[in-house]
Design a protein around this motif. Sequence first.
Motif, PDB file in Angstrom:
ATOM      1  N   ASN A  80      -2.245   2.068   3.130  1.00 48.08           N
ATOM      2  CA  ASN A  80      -1.998   3.507   3.220  1.00 48.08           C
ATOM      3  C   ASN A  80      -3.297   4.288   3.155  1.00 48.08           C
ATOM      4  O   ASN A  80      -4.339   3.766   2.770  1.00 48.08           O
ATOM      5  N   HIS A  81      -3.218   5.562   3.557  1.00 53.48           N
ATOM      6  CA  HIS A  81      -4.332   6.484   3.427  1.00 53.48           C
ATOM      7  C   HIS A  81      -3.987   7.554   2.394  1.00 53.48           C
ATOM      8  O   HIS A  81      -2.822   7.765   2.049  1.00 53.48           O
ATOM      9  N   ALA A  82      -5.038   8.230   1.941  1.00 52.88           N
ATOM     10  CA  ALA A  82      -4.864   9.218   0.874  1.00 52.88           C
ATOM     11  C   ALA A  82      -3.820  10.274   1.240  1.00 52.88           C
ATOM     12  O   ALA A  82      -2.958  10.623   0.424  1.00 52.88           O
ATOM     13  N   LYS A  83      -3.881  10.763   2.455  1.00 54.71           N
ATOM     14  CA  LYS A  83      -2.978  11.843   2.851  1.00 54.71           C
ATOM     15  C   LYS A  83      -1.521  11.394   2.813  1.00 54.71           C
ATOM     16  O   LYS A  83      -0.625  12.181   2.477  1.00 54.71           O
ATOM     17  N   ASP A  84      -1.263  10.139   3.180  1.00 56.04           N
ATOM     18  CA  ASP A  84       0.110   9.615   3.131  1.00 56.04           C
ATOM     19  C   ASP A  84       0.693   9.810   1.739  1.00 56.04           C
ATOM     20  O   ASP A  84       1.822  10.277   1.569  1.00 56.04           O
ATOM     21  N   ILE A  85      -0.089   9.444   0.742  1.00 52.52           N
ATOM     22  CA  ILE A  85       0.386   9.459  -0.647  1.00 52.52           C
ATOM     23  C   ILE A  85       0.489  10.879  -1.173  1.00 52.52           C
ATOM     24  O   ILE A  85       1.477  11.254  -1.813  1.00 52.52           O
ATOM     25  N   LEU A  86      -0.524  11.694  -0.900  1.00 52.63           N
ATOM     26  CA  LEU A  86      -0.522  13.065  -1.399  1.00 52.63           C
ATOM     27  C   LEU A  86       0.605  13.891  -0.806  1.00 52.63           C
ATOM     28  O   LEU A  86       1.163  14.777  -1.465  1.00 52.63           O
ATOM     29  N   ASN A  87       0.975  13.612   0.437  1.00 50.53           N
ATOM     30  CA  ASN A  87       2.020  14.393   1.103  1.00 50.53           C
ATOM     31  C   ASN A  87       3.426  13.878   0.832  1.00 50.53           C
ATOM     32  O   ASN A  87       4.406  14.547   1.163  1.00 50.53           O
ATOM     33  N   ASP A  88       3.534  12.681   0.240  1.00 50.49           N
ATOM     34  CA  ASP A  88       4.866  12.085   0.038  1.00 50.49           C
ATOM     35  C   ASP A  88       4.913  11.349  -1.303  1.00 50.49           C
ATOM     36  O   ASP A  88       5.335  10.198  -1.381  1.00 50.49           O
ATOM     37  N   PHE A  89       4.477  12.033  -2.349  1.00 48.74           N
ATOM     38  CA  PHE A  89       4.375  11.394  -3.653  1.00 48.74           C
ATOM     39  C   PHE A  89       5.706  10.833  -4.143  1.00 48.74           C
ATOM     40  O   PHE A  89       5.757   9.747  -4.730  1.00 48.74           O
ATOM     41  N   GLU A  90       6.783  11.544  -3.913  1.00 47.68           N
ATOM     42  CA  GLU A  90       8.092  11.107  -4.428  1.00 47.68           C
ATOM     43  C   GLU A  90       8.441   9.713  -3.955  1.00 47.68           C
ATOM     44  O   GLU A  90       9.003   8.909  -4.711  1.00 47.68           O
ATOM     45  N   ASN A  91       8.114   9.397  -2.715  1.00 46.29           N
ATOM     46  CA  ASN A  91       8.445   8.075  -2.190  1.00 46.29           C
ATOM     47  C   ASN A  91       7.405   7.018  -2.562  1.00 46.29           C
ATOM     48  O   ASN A  91       7.674   5.820  -2.456  1.00 46.29           O
ATOM     49  N   PHE A  92       6.220   7.449  -2.961  1.00 47.69           N
ATOM     50  CA  PHE A  92       5.163   6.498  -3.309  1.00 47.69           C
ATOM     51  C   PHE A  92       5.053   6.250  -4.807  1.00 47.69           C
ATOM     52  O   PHE A  92       4.436   5.262  -5.223  1.00 47.69           O
ATOM     53  N   GLU A  93       5.612   7.127  -5.628  1.00 49.48           N
ATOM     54  CA  GLU A  93       5.441   7.013  -7.078  1.00 49.48           C
ATOM     55  C   GLU A  93       5.892   5.633  -7.572  1.00 49.48           C
ATOM     56  O   GLU A  93       6.984   5.158  -7.249  1.00 49.48           O
ATOM     57  N   GLY A  94       5.015   4.965  -8.319  1.00 46.63           N
ATOM     58  CA  GLY A  94       5.317   3.659  -8.891  1.00 46.63           C
ATOM     59  C   GLY A  94       5.078   2.500  -7.954  1.00 46.63           C
ATOM     60  O   GLY A  94       5.172   1.338  -8.381  1.00 46.63           O
ATOM     61  N   LYS A  95       4.746   2.771  -6.694  1.00 52.29           N
ATOM     62  CA  LYS A  95       4.531   1.690  -5.737  1.00 52.29           C
ATOM     63  C   LYS A  95       3.073   1.238  -5.750  1.00 52.29           C
ATOM     64  O   LYS A  95       2.158   2.004  -6.038  1.00 52.29           O
ATOM     65  N   ILE A  96       2.863  -0.033  -5.401  1.00 48.45           N
ATOM     66  CA  ILE A  96       1.522  -0.588  -5.292  1.00 48.45           C
ATOM     67  C   ILE A  96       1.007  -0.357  -3.868  1.00 48.45           C
ATOM     68  O   ILE A  96       1.700  -0.671  -2.893  1.00 48.45           O
ATOM     69  N   VAL A  97      -0.182   0.214  -3.760  1.00 44.53           N
ATOM     70  CA  VAL A  97      -0.773   0.506  -2.458  1.00 44.53           C
ATOM     71  C   VAL A  97      -2.188  -0.070  -2.415  1.00 44.53           C
ATOM     72  O   VAL A  97      -2.758  -0.433  -3.445  1.00 44.53           O
TER      73      VAL A  97
END
Length: 497
Positions: free
Chosen positions: A45-62
């Motif tokens: 993933n890239h930084a923007k992916d995570i910052l724009n969609d935190f709810e779906n990324f929270e707790g996931k390993i990237v």
Amino acid sequence: MADERLQTQPEQDINELLKVRRTKLAELQNNGKDPFQIMKFDVTNHAKDILNDFENFEGKIVALAGRIMSKRVMGKASFCNIRDLSGDIQAYVKRDEIGEEPYADFKKFDIGDIVGINGEVFKTHTGEISIKAVKVVLLSKSLQILPEKFHGLKDTDTRYRQRYVDLIVNPEVRDTFIKRSLIIREIRNYLDSKDFLEVETPVLVSTPGGAAARPFNTHHNALDQDIHLRISLELYLKRLIVGGLERVYEIGRVFRNEGLSVRHNPEFTLLELYQAYTDYYGMMDLVEDLFRNVAMKVLGTTQITYDGVEIDLSKPFERLTMVDAIKKYANIDFDQIPDETAAKALAKEHHIAYEERHKRGDIINLFFEEYVEEHLVQPTFIMDHPVEISPLASRKPENPDYTERFELFITKREMANAFSELNDPIDQRGRFEAQEALRAAGDEEANELDEDFLTALEYGMPPTGGIGIGIDRFIMLLTDSMAIRDVLLFPTMKTKE
């Protein structure tokens, strides 16, 4: 708590700091940890992916990779800011999570080093979206020192010469060049959707033509002949229209041996397209739709701001003949100026410098440049140029002193140049011969006579509309960039002594 930032202390010797970095690299290599031996890191993933969609990324390993832009070491835990293609994100690096030896190595990392981080997405107690590292890998050691963090790289000469540093430390510059790529992509998409065929034509030519410009000259050793870098794409594309390819375009570099300015670079990107069985009115409709379509696709709007001025691409572009534009803005009517003698007398009266070789049409153009261009902020088509300054455009049947030509102006700058193309080989030869006379009189920018192109016209070219668009100026408009060098990754620069 140590707070390592991009700035260097003024009293520190830069050479010593550079030596420290090389010493660190040597130690890594001696310990079997050479970062330049790591060939791959799997980025998920890239930084923007995570910052724009935190709810779906929270707790996931990237897994992310990027450059360390800042670093705060606090004993057993540290923070660093990682910049990748999409933006910046914070990483939280804790000794107990990644291990004692890797953490000791991490503490020695420098600003500018490229790292790979595996970790869990979370929010800090201050609410900042971050990556809690479980593994940190040094992927490349930076042996140079980045510019000071808060002021960035501002010196324009250094920015243009070392664009790689400019891209690292100035995210807005990176955004400009990403937009440049998107703009060119959307131009292609638009023309492809209109059934235009993208082609490639020679860069090295025996006769430079298609524009009023001085070429770069060189010599081909194997052929033992002088050749030139192209100044235009026009004459080869017209040959393809003769050959039956009814809609063609090329986006390519052209080269003009001219000065440097905020609007000019000796090599630049030009779009030229030609369409059989249409005229310059068809080209007006096409270019207006193209500008509007590309702006909407790339920016999401046709209301843009350039240098603080609102430009509206949604409204129909104004259309004025060159003579009417001079009448509107200078209150001078060239319809009442019958010949060259009267035109030169008028120029003297208005203190407009001209050359003895200039004809009535040249004087009209000088008045246009003096009195009109500064007013053309909103999109405006200036039409019906004098034949003397339009050697490749068809004459207007009802008034052969003028041609079916237009230029599109926005923000006081020419953005496009188009004709109903001249397809009469006899008239074209006469125009070329007139240009040759100008060259003999000392005009190095006059068109050269191209016998092969004249032969092509003698086979018959259908009625054709053609247009040239300066891609760099269009990108300047859509990115609110003041100078052409700001939209060229590597502009032409004088070699440092």
